[in-house]
Design an enzyme around this catalytic site. Structure first.
Site, PDB file in Angstrom:
ATOM      1  N   THR A  83       0.821  -1.214   0.000  1.00 44.30           N
ATOM      2  CA  THR A  83       0.000   0.000   0.000  1.00 44.30           C
ATOM      3  C   THR A  83       0.855   1.263   0.000  1.00 44.30           C
ATOM      4  OG1 THR A  83      -1.626  -1.232   1.265  1.00 44.30           O
ATOM      5  CG2 THR A  83      -1.860   1.163   1.270  1.00 44.30           C
ATOM      6  N   GLY A 122       2.643  -2.947   8.164  1.00 43.79           N
ATOM      7  CA  GLY A 122       2.933  -3.261   9.563  1.00 43.79           C
ATOM      8  C   GLY A 122       4.354  -3.787   9.696  1.00 43.79           C
ATOM      9  N   GLU A 369      -6.161  -5.957   4.191  1.00 47.21           N
ATOM     10  CA  GLU A 369      -6.308  -7.098   3.264  1.00 47.21           C
ATOM     11  C   GLU A 369      -7.471  -6.880   2.303  1.00 47.21           C
ATOM     12  OE1 GLU A 369      -4.201  -9.127   2.610  1.00 47.21           O
ATOM     13  OE2 GLU A 369      -2.912  -9.033   4.372  1.00 47.21           O
TER      14      GLU A 369
HETATM   15  C1  LIG Z   1      -1.984 -10.748   9.294  1.00 41.78           C
HETATM   16  C2  LIG Z   1      -3.045  -9.774   9.562  1.00 41.78           C
HETATM   17  C3  LIG Z   1      -2.511  -8.396   9.438  1.00 41.78           C
HETATM   18  C4  LIG Z   1      -2.943  -7.827   8.169  1.00 41.78           C
HETATM   19  C5  LIG Z   1      -2.107  -6.675   7.813  1.00 41.78           C
HETATM   20  C6  LIG Z   1      -2.608  -6.091   6.557  1.00 41.78           C
HETATM   21  C7  LIG Z   1      -1.995  -6.268   5.410  1.00 41.78           C
HETATM   22  C8  LIG Z   1      -2.509  -5.633   4.184  1.00 41.78           C
HETATM   23  O1  LIG Z   1      -3.497  -4.936   4.189  1.00 41.78           O
HETATM   24  S1  LIG Z   1      -1.630  -5.960   2.772  1.00 41.78           S
HETATM   25  C9  LIG Z   1      -2.403  -5.003   1.504  1.00 41.78           C
HETATM   26  C10 LIG Z   1      -3.752  -5.551   1.132  1.00 41.78           C
HETATM   27  N1  LIG Z   1      -4.225  -4.881  -0.029  1.00 41.78           N
HETATM   28  C11 LIG Z   1      -5.306  -5.251  -0.646  1.00 41.78           C
HETATM   29  O2  LIG Z   1      -5.996  -6.168  -0.242  1.00 41.78           O
HETATM   30  C12 LIG Z   1      -5.596  -4.549  -1.933  1.00 41.78           C
HETATM   31  C13 LIG Z   1      -6.965  -4.882  -2.473  1.00 41.78           C
HETATM   32  N2  LIG Z   1      -6.951  -4.806  -3.897  1.00 41.78           N
HETATM   33  C14 LIG Z   1      -6.800  -5.905  -4.695  1.00 41.78           C
HETATM   34  O3  LIG Z   1      -6.642  -7.015  -4.220  1.00 41.78           O
HETATM   35  C15 LIG Z   1      -6.869  -5.670  -6.170  1.00 41.78           C
HETATM   36  O4  LIG Z   1      -6.452  -4.416  -6.522  1.00 41.78           O
HETATM   37  C16 LIG Z   1      -8.294  -5.915  -6.709  1.00 41.78           C
HETATM   38  C17 LIG Z   1      -8.614  -7.383  -6.544  1.00 41.78           C
HETATM   39  C18 LIG Z   1      -9.336  -5.077  -5.981  1.00 41.78           C
HETATM   40  C19 LIG Z   1      -8.359  -5.538  -8.192  1.00 41.78           C
HETATM   41  O5  LIG Z   1      -7.236  -6.074  -8.803  1.00 41.78           O
HETATM   42  P1  LIG Z   1      -6.950  -5.876 -10.359  1.00 41.78           P
HETATM   43  O6  LIG Z   1      -5.672  -6.496 -10.720  1.00 41.78           O
HETATM   44  O7  LIG Z   1      -7.146  -4.447 -10.699  1.00 41.78           O
HETATM   45  O8  LIG Z   1      -8.040  -6.793 -10.863  1.00 41.78           O
HETATM   46  P2  LIG Z   1      -9.274  -6.604 -11.764  1.00 41.78           P
HETATM   47  O9  LIG Z   1     -10.415  -6.085 -10.972  1.00 41.78           O
HETATM   48  O10 LIG Z   1      -8.890  -5.890 -13.026  1.00 41.78           O
HETATM   49  O11 LIG Z   1      -9.472  -8.080 -12.043  1.00 41.78           O
HETATM   50  C20 LIG Z   1      -8.668  -8.805 -12.933  1.00 41.78           C
HETATM   51  C21 LIG Z   1      -8.982 -10.260 -12.756  1.00 41.78           C
HETATM   52  O12 LIG Z   1      -8.215 -10.734 -11.667  1.00 41.78           O
HETATM   53  C22 LIG Z   1      -9.027 -11.420 -10.763  1.00 41.78           C
HETATM   54  N3  LIG Z   1      -8.400 -11.319  -9.437  1.00 41.78           N
HETATM   55  C23 LIG Z   1      -8.213 -10.215  -8.711  1.00 41.78           C
HETATM   56  N4  LIG Z   1      -7.584 -10.526  -7.577  1.00 41.78           N
HETATM   57  C24 LIG Z   1      -7.352 -11.854  -7.600  1.00 41.78           C
HETATM   58  C25 LIG Z   1      -6.746 -12.762  -6.709  1.00 41.78           C
HETATM   59  N5  LIG Z   1      -6.276 -12.355  -5.522  1.00 41.78           N
HETATM   60  N6  LIG Z   1      -6.681 -14.047  -7.053  1.00 41.78           N
HETATM   61  C26 LIG Z   1      -7.199 -14.482  -8.222  1.00 41.78           C
HETATM   62  N7  LIG Z   1      -7.798 -13.665  -9.118  1.00 41.78           N
HETATM   63  C27 LIG Z   1      -7.874 -12.372  -8.804  1.00 41.78           C
HETATM   64  C28 LIG Z   1     -10.337 -10.715 -10.870  1.00 41.78           C
HETATM   65  O13 LIG Z   1     -11.352 -11.502 -10.365  1.00 41.78           O
HETATM   66  C29 LIG Z   1     -10.421 -10.525 -12.358  1.00 41.78           C
HETATM   67  O14 LIG Z   1     -10.831 -11.729 -12.918  1.00 41.78           O
HETATM   68  P3  LIG Z   1     -11.593 -11.746 -14.314  1.00 41.78           P
HETATM   69  O15 LIG Z   1     -12.872 -10.986 -14.078  1.00 41.78           O
HETATM   70  O16 LIG Z   1     -11.843 -13.188 -14.557  1.00 41.78           O
HETATM   71  O17 LIG Z   1     -10.726 -11.090 -15.319  1.00 41.78           O
HETATM   72  C1  FAD Z   2      -4.310  -1.532  10.474  1.00 41.11           C
HETATM   73  C2  FAD Z   2      -3.898  -1.617   9.054  1.00 41.11           C
HETATM   74  C3  FAD Z   2      -2.820  -2.426   8.707  1.00 41.11           C
HETATM   75  C4  FAD Z   2      -2.374  -2.470   7.386  1.00 41.11           C
HETATM   76  N1  FAD Z   2      -1.287  -3.216   7.068  1.00 41.11           N
HETATM   77  C5  FAD Z   2      -0.803  -3.197   5.806  1.00 41.11           C
HETATM   78  C6  FAD Z   2       0.371  -3.931   5.463  1.00 41.11           C
HETATM   79  O1  FAD Z   2       0.971  -4.613   6.293  1.00 41.11           O
HETATM   80  N2  FAD Z   2       0.827  -3.848   4.202  1.00 41.11           N
HETATM   81  C7  FAD Z   2       0.193  -3.122   3.245  1.00 41.11           C
HETATM   82  O2  FAD Z   2       0.667  -3.090   2.116  1.00 41.11           O
HETATM   83  N3  FAD Z   2      -0.944  -2.443   3.536  1.00 41.11           N
HETATM   84  C8  FAD Z   2      -1.454  -2.466   4.777  1.00 41.11           C
HETATM   85  N4  FAD Z   2      -2.604  -1.782   5.089  1.00 41.11           N
HETATM   86  C9  FAD Z   2      -3.275  -1.020   4.055  1.00 41.11           C
HETATM   87  C10 FAD Z   2      -4.601  -1.643   3.624  1.00 41.11           C
HETATM   88  O3  FAD Z   2      -4.403  -2.801   2.902  1.00 41.11           O
HETATM   89  C11 FAD Z   2      -5.386  -0.615   2.810  1.00 41.11           C
HETATM   90  O4  FAD Z   2      -5.719   0.444   3.670  1.00 41.11           O
HETATM   91  C12 FAD Z   2      -6.633  -1.258   2.221  1.00 41.11           C
HETATM   92  O5  FAD Z   2      -6.286  -2.122   1.172  1.00 41.11           O
HETATM   93  C13 FAD Z   2      -7.653  -0.203   1.743  1.00 41.11           C
HETATM   94  O6  FAD Z   2      -7.098   0.629   0.823  1.00 41.11           O
HETATM   95  P1  FAD Z   2      -7.190   2.224   0.943  1.00 41.11           P
HETATM   96  O7  FAD Z   2      -6.698   2.598   2.264  1.00 41.11           O
HETATM   97  O8  FAD Z   2      -6.532   2.718  -0.259  1.00 41.11           O
HETATM   98  O9  FAD Z   2      -8.726   2.557   0.888  1.00 41.11           O
HETATM   99  P2  FAD Z   2      -9.478   3.339  -0.269  1.00 41.11           P
HETATM  100  O10 FAD Z   2      -9.482   2.477  -1.491  1.00 41.11           O
HETATM  101  O11 FAD Z   2      -8.954   4.694  -0.409  1.00 41.11           O
HETATM  102  O12 FAD Z   2     -10.931   3.367   0.331  1.00 41.11           O
HETATM  103  C14 FAD Z   2     -11.644   4.556   0.702  1.00 41.11           C
HETATM  104  C15 FAD Z   2     -13.129   4.383   0.376  1.00 41.11           C
HETATM  105  O13 FAD Z   2     -13.306   4.278  -1.018  1.00 41.11           O
HETATM  106  C16 FAD Z   2     -14.105   3.163  -1.354  1.00 41.11           C
HETATM  107  N5  FAD Z   2     -13.664   2.623  -2.645  1.00 41.11           N
HETATM  108  C17 FAD Z   2     -12.385   2.468  -3.096  1.00 41.11           C
HETATM  109  N6  FAD Z   2     -12.374   1.928  -4.323  1.00 41.11           N
HETATM  110  C18 FAD Z   2     -13.658   1.719  -4.668  1.00 41.11           C
HETATM  111  C19 FAD Z   2     -14.303   1.171  -5.817  1.00 41.11           C
HETATM  112  N7  FAD Z   2     -13.615   0.684  -6.859  1.00 41.11           N
HETATM  113  N8  FAD Z   2     -15.637   1.110  -5.832  1.00 41.11           N
HETATM  114  C20 FAD Z   2     -16.353   1.546  -4.780  1.00 41.11           C
HETATM  115  N9  FAD Z   2     -15.798   2.073  -3.662  1.00 41.11           N
HETATM  116  C21 FAD Z   2     -14.483   2.157  -3.606  1.00 41.11           C
HETATM  117  C22 FAD Z   2     -13.875   2.170  -0.223  1.00 41.11           C
HETATM  118  O14 FAD Z   2     -14.989   1.283  -0.073  1.00 41.11           O
HETATM  119  C23 FAD Z   2     -13.735   3.108   0.975  1.00 41.11           C
HETATM  120  O15 FAD Z   2     -15.015   3.393   1.472  1.00 41.11           O
HETATM  121  C24 FAD Z   2      -3.059  -1.727   6.398  1.00 41.11           C
HETATM  122  C25 FAD Z   2      -4.162  -0.941   6.758  1.00 41.11           C
HETATM  123  C26 FAD Z   2      -4.578  -0.885   8.064  1.00 41.11           C
HETATM  124  C27 FAD Z   2      -5.763  -0.037   8.414  1.00 41.11           C
END
Ligand SMILES: CCCCC/C=C/C(=O)SCCNC(=O)CCNC(=O)[C@H](O)C(C)(C)COP(=O)(O)OP(=O)(O)OC[C@H]1O[C@@H](n2cnc3c(N)ncnc32)[C@H](O)[C@@H]1OP(=O)(O)O
Ligand code: FAD
Length: 609
Positions: A83, A122, A369
């Site tokens: 992120t 994190g 996530e």
């Molecule tokens: C241990 C606990 C502590 C946790 C600490 C936290 C850590 C974090 O937060 S890490 C950062 C987490 N970030 C996210 O989760 C980001 C969320 N965004 C996404 O995952 C992607 O941007 C997306 C899925 C929202 C969109 O991805 P994009 O590449 O733009 O995909 P499209 O919408 O264009 O779809 C293309 C195609 O790919 C399929 N797909 C997407 N993701 C996956 C996947 N993970 N696995 C398999 N396939 C995937 C999607 O369904 C599309 O399929 P088709 O429609 O068939 O083309």
């Molecule tokens: C406690 C914590 C720990 C984290 N740890 C990690 C880590 O270890 N590593 C890492 O890489 N990241 C980490 N993250 C980041 C986290 O993965 C992102 O915050 C998360 O994926 C959401 O993305 P954003 O913050 O860009 O939200 P945004 O996408 O900016 O969301 C803001 C608003 O916009 C809306 N929105 C966004 N896109 C769309 C759309 N296409 N259609 C409709 N609505 C939409 C959402 O629903 C939301 O209401 C962490 C976050 C937190 C809070």
């Protein structure tokens, strides 16, 4: 504790846990449990749950041989830096660049804008020596999209950031302690170089000559680490929900209000139907999420084995299920914890109830996530694709198999005639299937009215999310029913679980009645029969409610709640906690002589005049 004390104490606990894991020694599963019972977010979470899996999933054999032994012995500590300040949800929108320099055989990592700074990872802020960094790969001026790289961040001798790296903590987060034990960090690169072999190259490669060799497997495998964590978040939702429900149930049995007859004892608040109507569906959810979590673990293991054999057929379903269930269960759990706080009345608002801290530490699960709405939209895309393929000869499988019976499910009328019919698994399932399918088909029909599908999708986002949630709820209900069909040990346990299963299903019908009525999945008469059955189920669960939360086997220490104490000795302990407050160290508070006394004296003087 101050933030600094809290952080340092978390380091102490984490390192102590790691020592125990090695000394005892503990198996992988036992180590997971130990970290779970540490019960505090910390750098270990990211190291073990994201950094190591990212290398395992995306590294070549040589990369794994080089990095995993170091990571496994914690000689390096890693995090997952995806992120950025400007982009989290939209992974393809990340801005950090990794430009290949054929002259030096290196990648130059750079943060071209402020919004490209890594922000949130994190463990990054203060602890990690290394990170898996996601950046846009550029070779010969061409942008190949986002790829993963292993990057050393800090000097291994004195922990200072390496030249070209600016790094720090992003500051205090929601709540008093809560997630503030974690050093979520920021990071900027100023033309920072890493060797070419630090690009994670299992999926796609860059050769010595700078040629990009794209992956011959789906590029989404790069998102595999997120899929694995989303899967675990579902089981964790059950644990957090169970914890809140345990506190609220035990306290509801202790607390008495009103209902005293002739000076007798008052009514336990758990006996009020309103309390049951708010509490028992949450109790049922805790069990439901546990069972769907078990199933999801199986699904994830299955897809992992298939991927190893280059079978990608079930990847879309695994993605949709992990994304959708992560979203649905974390939203329900956050709301559930807050509801449990209110179920405990005023005392729930006290820190020592354990509920404010639990909420503060849990609620970011709705965002990390993957934001919960963004994830449901992934499910919606999957559903729209499945609906569009109906009739093409390709039978939907797995959790969308029910859509293969579209003809029947679009026309059928529920055959519920009496309240007890709502305890018939086939009838309940068909109701949920009809509602989910009809909502998905309605979205697909509305989409087809748009010339531009993407524009239509944008216009219908809210409906699409609701259709996705309906599908996810169907999965949870169906997995609960499957669980009941299997062997369940313990006399009478099955009956208790049956009650909870139907409470889970029927309260969803009540909550989403608009969906069920507007899709004609049930009539209003059938809805009132469902309510009638729900009340009867509450009566059956009531005598066992405390046993059903005792079964979670949480110690008082783990619950950390005066209200949820196993012995129910709430009131004396509330006093004990109050007396521990530093404000009660003295009878007259600091500030009295400075502010209160002059105020009162002034008033007295003017009164005398
Ligand atoms: C241990 C606990 C502590 C946790 C600490 C936290 C850590 C974090 O937060 S890490 C950062 C987490 N970030 C996210 O989760 C980001 C969320 N965004 C996404 O995952 C992607 O941007 C997306 C899925 C929202 C969109 O991805 P994009 O590449 O733009 O995909 P499209 O919408 O264009 O779809 C293309 C195609 O790919 C399929 N797909 C997407 N993701 C996956 C996947 N993970 N696995 C398999 N396939 C995937 C999607 O369904 C599309 O399929 P088709 O429609 O068939 O083309
Ligand atoms: C406690 C914590 C720990 C984290 N740890 C990690 C880590 O270890 N590593 C890492 O890489 N990241 C980490 N993250 C980041 C986290 O993965 C992102 O915050 C998360 O994926 C959401 O993305 P954003 O913050 O860009 O939200 P945004 O996408 O900016 O969301 C803001 C608003 O916009 C809306 N929105 C966004 N896109 C769309 C759309 N296409 N259609 C409709 N609505 C939409 C959402 O629903 C939301 O209401 C962490 C976050 C937190 C809070």
């Amino acid at each position: 504790m101050t933030r600094k004390e809290l952080f340092k104490n978390t380091l102490r606990k984490s390192v102590h846990a790691w020592k125990l894991i090695n000394e005892l020694p503990l198996s992988d599963d036992e180590s997971l449990m130990l970290r779970h019972f540490m019960d505090q977010p910390g750098f270990l979470d990211l190291h073990w749950r994201m950094f190591v899996p990212a290398i395992k999933g995306q590294g070549t054999e040589e990369q794994k041989q080089k990095w995993l032994p170091l990571a496994n012995k914690m000689q390096i500590i890693g995090c997952y830096a995806q992120t950025e300040l400007g982009h989290g949800s939209n992974v393809q929108g990340l801005e950090t660049t990794a430009t290949f320099d054929p002259q030096t055989d290196q990648f130059i990592l750079h943060s071209p804008t402020q919004t490209s700074s890594k922000w949130w990872p994190g463990g990054l802020g203060k602890v990690s020596t290394h990170a898996v960094i996601y950046a846009r790969l550029i070779t010969d001026g061409k942008d190949h999209g986002v790829h993963g790289f292993i990057v050393q961040l800090r000097n291994m001798d004195d922990h200072s950031p390496l030249p070209g790296i600016t790094i720090g903590d992003i500051g205090v987060k929601f709540g008093n302690g809560a997630y503030n034990s974690m050093d979520n960090g920021f990071l900027m690169f100023d033309k920072f170089c890493i060797p070419r072999d630090q690009m994670l190259m299992r999926l796609s490669k860059v050769t010595r000559e700078g040629k990009y060799v794209p992956s011959d497997v789906p590029r989404q495998l790069m998102y595999g680490t997120m899929v694995s964590v989303r899967q675990t978040i579902v089981s964790n939702a059950s644990i957090a929900m169970a914890r809140a429900v345990c506190i609220a149930t035990r306290y509801s049995a202790v607390r008495r209000q009103f209902g005293s007859q002739n000076g007798g004892i008052e009514t336990q608040v758990i006996d009020y139907k309103t309390q049951q109507n708010r509490l028992f569906p949450l109790l049922a959810s805790a069990y439901a999420f546990r069972f769907v979590g078990e199933w999801l673990k199986w699904l994830y293991t299955d897809v992992t084995q298939r991927l190893e054999a280059s079978d990608f057929a079930t990847l879309p379903e695994a993605h949709a299920c992990t994304a959708g269930l992560k979203s649905m269960t974390t939203s329900a759990t956050s709301d559930g914890i807050e509801e449990c706080r209110k179920l405990c009345g005023g005392h729930g608002y006290l820190w020592c109830s354990g509920l404010p801290e639990l909420f503060a530490v849990y609620v970011p699960a709705c965002t990390y996530e993957g934001d919960n709405v963004v994830l449901q939209l992934q499910v919606a895309r999957f559903l729209m694709k499945t609906v569009s393929q109906l009739g093409s000869g390709k039978a939907p499988a797995g959790t969308t198999a029910y859509m293969g019976r579209a003809k029947h499910l679009l026309q059928c009328r529920s055959s519920i005639r009496k309240a007890e019919d709502w305890l018939n698994p086939a009838m309940v399932l068909e109701t949920f299937e009809a509602r989910a399918l009809r909502m998905a088909v309605s979205c697909a029909n509305n989409l087809s009215k748009f010339e531009n599908q993407e524009q239509g999708f944008s216009e219908l986002l809210a409906d699409l999310v609701e259709a996705a949630i309906a599908h996810c709820q169907l999965i949870v209900v169906s997995k609960f029913i499957v669980k009941l069909e299997g062997e369940i040990k313990g006399k009478g346990v099955k009956n208790q679980l049956k009650n909870l299963c139907y409470i889970y299903a029927l309260h969803l019908i009540h909550k989403h009645l608009g969906d069920f009525l507007s899709t004609n999945s049930i009539t209003s008469e059938q809805a009132s029969l469902a309510n009638h059955q729900l009340r009867s189920l509450y009566t059956q669960v009531r005598p066992n409610a405390v046993a059903l939360v005792d079964a979670f086997d949480y110690t008082d220490h783990y619950l950390g709640s005066v209200l949820g104490r196993y012995d129910g000795n709430v009131y004396p302990k509330l006093f004990e906690e109050a007396l521990k407050d530093p404000l009660n160290d003295t009878v007259v508070p600091d500030g009295y002589h400075e502010y209160i006394r002059p105020l009162i004296k002034q008033h007295l003087r003017s009164a005398r005049l």
